[in-house]
Design a protein around this motif. Structure first.
Motif, short mmCIF file in Angstrom:
data_model
loop_
_atom_site.label_atom_id
_atom_site.label_comp_id
_atom_site.label_asym_id
_atom_site.label_seq_id
_atom_site.Cartn_x
_atom_site.Cartn_y
_atom_site.Cartn_z
N THR A 45 0.87 -1.18 0.00
CA THR A 45 0.00 0.00 0.00
C THR A 45 0.90 1.23 0.00
O THR A 45 2.02 1.19 0.52
CB THR A 45 -0.91 0.05 1.25
N ARG A 46 0.40 2.31 -0.62
CA ARG A 46 1.18 3.55 -0.67
C ARG A 46 0.21 4.72 -0.83
O ARG A 46 -0.84 4.59 -1.47
CB ARG A 46 2.21 3.50 -1.79
N SER A 47 0.56 5.81 -0.23
CA SER A 47 -0.37 6.93 -0.15
C SER A 47 -0.61 7.61 -1.49
O SER A 47 -1.60 8.31 -1.66
CB SER A 47 0.11 7.94 0.89
N ASP A 48 0.28 7.37 -2.48
CA ASP A 48 0.06 7.99 -3.79
C ASP A 48 -0.65 7.04 -4.76
O ASP A 48 -0.72 7.31 -5.95
CB ASP A 48 1.39 8.46 -4.39
N HIS A 49 -1.17 5.94 -4.23
CA HIS A 49 -1.89 4.97 -5.05
C HIS A 49 -3.27 5.55 -5.39
O HIS A 49 -3.77 6.38 -4.66
CB HIS A 49 -2.05 3.68 -4.24
N SER A 50 -3.84 5.08 -6.48
CA SER A 50 -5.18 5.54 -6.84
C SER A 50 -6.09 4.34 -7.07
O SER A 50 -5.85 3.58 -8.00
CB SER A 50 -5.14 6.40 -8.10
N ILE A 55 -4.53 -2.16 -2.82
CA ILE A 55 -3.32 -2.95 -2.55
C ILE A 55 -2.83 -3.54 -3.87
O ILE A 55 -3.62 -4.08 -4.65
CB ILE A 55 -3.62 -4.11 -1.57
N ASP A 56 -1.52 -3.42 -4.11
CA ASP A 56 -0.90 -4.10 -5.25
C ASP A 56 -0.22 -5.36 -4.74
O ASP A 56 0.63 -5.30 -3.85
CB ASP A 56 0.13 -3.19 -5.93
N PHE A 57 -0.62 -6.49 -5.30
CA PHE A 57 -0.06 -7.77 -4.87
C PHE A 57 0.92 -8.31 -5.91
O PHE A 57 0.65 -8.27 -7.12
CB PHE A 57 -1.18 -8.81 -4.72
N PRO A 134 3.43 -7.20 -14.28
CA PRO A 134 2.36 -8.04 -13.73
C PRO A 134 2.16 -7.80 -12.23
O PRO A 134 3.12 -7.77 -11.47
CB PRO A 134 2.87 -9.47 -13.97
N HIS A 135 0.93 -7.62 -11.84
CA HIS A 135 0.54 -7.56 -10.42
C HIS A 135 -0.97 -7.56 -10.37
O HIS A 135 -1.64 -7.33 -11.38
CB HIS A 135 1.10 -6.31 -9.72
N LEU A 136 -1.51 -7.82 -9.20
CA LEU A 136 -2.95 -7.66 -9.00
C LEU A 136 -3.21 -6.38 -8.24
O LEU A 136 -2.69 -6.19 -7.13
CB LEU A 136 -3.55 -8.84 -8.20
N HIS A 137 -3.99 -5.50 -8.84
CA HIS A 137 -4.46 -4.30 -8.15
C HIS A 137 -5.81 -4.66 -7.54
O HIS A 137 -6.73 -5.06 -8.25
CB HIS A 137 -4.58 -3.13 -9.15
N TYR A 138 -5.92 -4.51 -6.23
CA TYR A 138 -7.09 -5.01 -5.50
C TYR A 138 -7.67 -3.91 -4.61
O TYR A 138 -6.92 -3.17 -3.96
CB TYR A 138 -6.64 -6.19 -4.63
ZN LIG Z 1 -2.54 -0.59 -8.09
#
Ligand SMILES: [Zn+2]
Length: 257
Positions: A45-50, A55-57, A134-138
């Motif tokens: 998690t990061r505060s600049d995420h949108s 959560i990026d897994f 590749p990642h899962l944005h959840y």
């Molecule tokens: Zn994401």
């Protein structure tokens, strides 16, 4: 025992009657990590995420790995935004205003209107949309607003990176095994390791019910060397190296403790 049970039941009824609101709000679903039972994923998690609470897994070589429903619900979006934003994403409606989002998928395994349960594969990890790898944005949302995610009721780490091990779709059932020590009784420990207190023994040949498995002290026994420990009761663990379960490693569908 019957008397004790009746007493607990009556207490439960009284407490329930005292605190139950006239119109109870729908409880949040019990969300689980959106990957198959037993898998460990790094969630960032990061505060600049949108949006901010997404959560990026990731895990090693995660392209194409299955993504599963966080909780039971109905799929209400299976959408491909092309090369922007979420790319290929799925939304699940869990009722009570709760939804979950699974984005940047490489492919879909569900369709709109489909009912899904824990552990149902809904798609595969990818890098579609505005993703650079590749990642899962959840996301978990309530009434459309992103909320801080919880797994099994426990708040995710904000902010930072943490390893989450999935208990999603694990059988609520148990496994079985047979103790094999070639004669000697096997020591039962209060925890998953030889450093825990001895709380008894089980005789060679005893059939045991395994409610969950976890890793602990590495032990060399009848079936080789293993760090797996089997929980056979409350505060009762035995080294899996001395238990015939029919499987090397963890027993499929038996949950992690
Ligand atoms: Zn994401």
């Amino acid at each position: 025992m019957r008397k004790r049970w009746i007493s607990l039941l009556v207490t439960g009824l009284l407490v329930g009657g005292a605190v139950a609101p006239a119109s109870p709000a729908l409880a949040a679903p019990t969300f689980k990590v959106p990957f198959p039972c037993g898998q460990s994923w790094s969630g960032q998690t990061r505060s600049d995420h949108s949006p901010a609470y997404a959560i990026d897994f990731n895990r090693t070589d995660d392209q194409g790995d299955p993504v599963v429903a966080s909780a039971p619900g109905t799929v209400d979006r299976v959408t491909d935004l092309g090369g922007t934003s979420y790319g290929k994403y799925v939304r699940i409606d869990h009722g009570g205003g709760y939804t979950t989002y699974y984005a940047h998928l490489s492919g879909f395994n569900v369709s709109v209107g489909q009912t899904v349960g824990y552990g149902k594969v809904i798609g595969w990890v990818g890098s579609t949309g505005g993703s650079t790898g590749p990642h899962l944005h959840y996301e978990q949302r309530l009434n459309g607003n992103d909320i801080q995610a919880r797994f099994n009721g426990t708040l995710a780490l904000y902010w930072g990176t943490k390893t989450y091990t999935s208990g999603n779709g694990c059988s609520s059932g148990s496994g079985n095994g047979t103790v094999d020590t070639s004669g000697t009784p096997l020591t039962v420990r209060s925890g998953p390791g030889t450093g825990y207190a001895s709380v008894g023994t089980v005789a060679d040949g005893t059939r045991v019910t395994i409610s969950c498995q976890t890793s602990g002290t590495t032990v060399t026994g009848t079936y080789g060397t293993s760090s797996i420990w089997d929980r056979i009761g409350s505060g009762r663990y035995i080294a899996d190296a001395y238990v015939y379960t029919g499987y090397d490693g963890y027993i499929p569908n038996v949950p992690r403790c």
